[in-house]
Design a protein around this motif. Sequence first.
Motif, short mmCIF file in Angstrom:
data_model
loop_
_atom_site.label_atom_id
_atom_site.label_comp_id
_atom_site.label_asym_id
_atom_site.label_seq_id
_atom_site.Cartn_x
_atom_site.Cartn_y
_atom_site.Cartn_z
N UNK A 142 0.84 -1.19 0.00
CA UNK A 142 0.00 0.00 0.00
C UNK A 142 0.88 1.24 0.00
N UNK A 143 0.34 2.35 -0.50
CA UNK A 143 1.14 3.59 -0.52
C UNK A 143 0.86 4.48 0.69
N UNK A 144 0.05 3.97 1.63
CA UNK A 144 -0.26 4.76 2.81
C UNK A 144 -0.80 3.83 3.91
N UNK A 145 -0.35 4.00 5.15
CA UNK A 145 -0.83 3.11 6.23
C UNK A 145 -2.32 3.25 6.52
N UNK A 146 -2.91 4.42 6.25
CA UNK A 146 -4.36 4.56 6.44
C UNK A 146 -5.11 3.64 5.49
N UNK A 284 -10.42 8.02 2.16
CA UNK A 284 -9.94 7.11 3.20
C UNK A 284 -8.46 7.35 3.44
N UNK A 285 -7.70 7.49 2.35
CA UNK A 285 -6.27 7.74 2.42
C UNK A 285 -5.93 8.87 1.48
N UNK A 286 -5.01 9.74 1.91
CA UNK A 286 -4.61 10.86 1.05
C UNK A 286 -3.38 10.52 0.21
N UNK A 287 -2.93 9.26 0.29
CA UNK A 287 -1.87 8.79 -0.59
C UNK A 287 -0.48 9.21 -0.15
N UNK A 288 0.42 9.19 -1.11
CA UNK A 288 1.82 9.57 -0.89
C UNK A 288 2.21 10.55 -1.99
N UNK A 289 2.25 11.84 -1.70
CA UNK A 289 2.44 12.86 -2.74
C UNK A 289 3.86 12.87 -3.30
N UNK A 305 0.09 19.97 5.27
CA UNK A 305 -1.11 19.84 6.09
C UNK A 305 -0.82 18.97 7.31
N UNK A 306 -1.30 19.37 8.46
CA UNK A 306 -1.05 18.63 9.70
C UNK A 306 -1.96 17.40 9.81
N UNK A 307 -1.50 16.45 10.63
CA UNK A 307 -2.28 15.26 10.99
C UNK A 307 -2.74 14.43 9.81
N UNK A 308 -1.87 14.27 8.82
CA UNK A 308 -2.18 13.46 7.64
C UNK A 308 -1.01 12.52 7.36
N UNK A 309 -1.26 11.22 7.43
CA UNK A 309 -0.22 10.26 7.08
C UNK A 309 0.15 10.39 5.60
N UNK A 310 1.44 10.30 5.34
CA UNK A 310 1.96 10.52 3.99
C UNK A 310 2.42 11.95 3.79
N UNK A 311 2.00 12.82 4.69
CA UNK A 311 2.33 14.23 4.61
C UNK A 311 3.07 14.67 5.89
N UNK A 312 2.31 15.00 6.92
CA UNK A 312 2.92 15.55 8.13
C UNK A 312 3.81 14.55 8.86
N UNK A 313 3.48 13.25 8.78
CA UNK A 313 4.34 12.28 9.49
C UNK A 313 5.74 12.24 8.89
#
Length: 378
Positions: A142-146, A284-289, A305-313
């Motif tokens: 998967x490209x995102x844990x969410x 569901x998932x914002x992906x991996x930009x 953007x804060x609090x988004x896996x693939x982004x802020x993490x």
Amino acid sequence: MSLRIDYIVGFSIEGNSGKSKATVEKAKELKRQTDKFSFYSLNKSTGSTYLNYMMQVIFEVKYCIKYLLKEKPDVLFARSNFGILLVILTRFFNTYLIFEVHSDFKDESKILYRNNYILKKISLIVNYISIISYKNSDGIIFNNPDLENYFISEYSLQEISTISIYNGSNIEEFYPENRFKVRKKLCHEIKENDLLFVFTGSVSQWHGVEYLINTFIELKEIFNERNLLLYIVGGGSNQYRLSLKNQYSSEAGITFIDEVSTNIARDYINASDVCMLPVAKIRVSQGSPLKLYDYIACGRPVITQSNINGYSDVINKYELGIDVDFYTPDKAASLIVKFLKKTDLNNLGNKNREKAINNLSWEKVIHKWIQFAIKNDS
């Protein structure tokens, strides 16, 4: 370990979209890291979703025929909407089948086809077929844990080996250049002391560019030390982008630039002081930009953007910039002002380039892919 790997994707890699670029970059790195590698994709896509589905089925049949006639790969990585034939053949010939999954049709059809009942139902059927394939595979990337967590819970994939792996930096095509030289090269009226924020890539409903614009307008109200500019680079003719362009083109400091080549996109990134990475929280998932990894490969700080896996993490783990909530423009603008005042942007950018090379390159990403496949092979 000697490995023969095939990588197939059920779409065309024409054009300059993040999806196409990332796929090409993965294929190049897979070729570098394996003894024998073959890549297969659709030659072209159409504007018809119905026709695209038919073409994907035909493409999968054609690949299966080639598979039967050639030396069998040890591992098949597949990004396919169907996959049933792949499951049957790989089970029979002992090839390890790993699916690459970036979205859930059931989730996205609510947005993409909300006004088209037939397409919504077709996408649900395709989703059902793909889930059967995933359940009979050797593993899923998967490209995102969410997205991974959603699939495991929603479709009972607890018995399947899964992993989440983000995109990577193309450190060969994206590299730092002198900001002021690039600004002159682009021939825009950007003064040396202007503070330039840049967003690159598709301006679609997924990316929340309207929240970025609202934050920028708020930022201009409270930060007067330098002239502020926001360049929104890329897009196409979708209604969302056209609406934003019509609404904000007359706003001082905001410039919309049509889709550009990879080289020109790199120039705009290098012309910037800070790169921007908003996202709309609608899936569901914002992906991996991919743009995140292009930004840091060019040695630029990033605001996301804060609090988004693939982004802020990723931003916080590797200290690549800051995360703010673009949905609250006043608070986001205040945090950006504090960031600008306390941060040596050039120093942070240099560190980001180092992290792109040492931690976040495609070499590192594809090594994880191969290790995941080997683990499932053992």
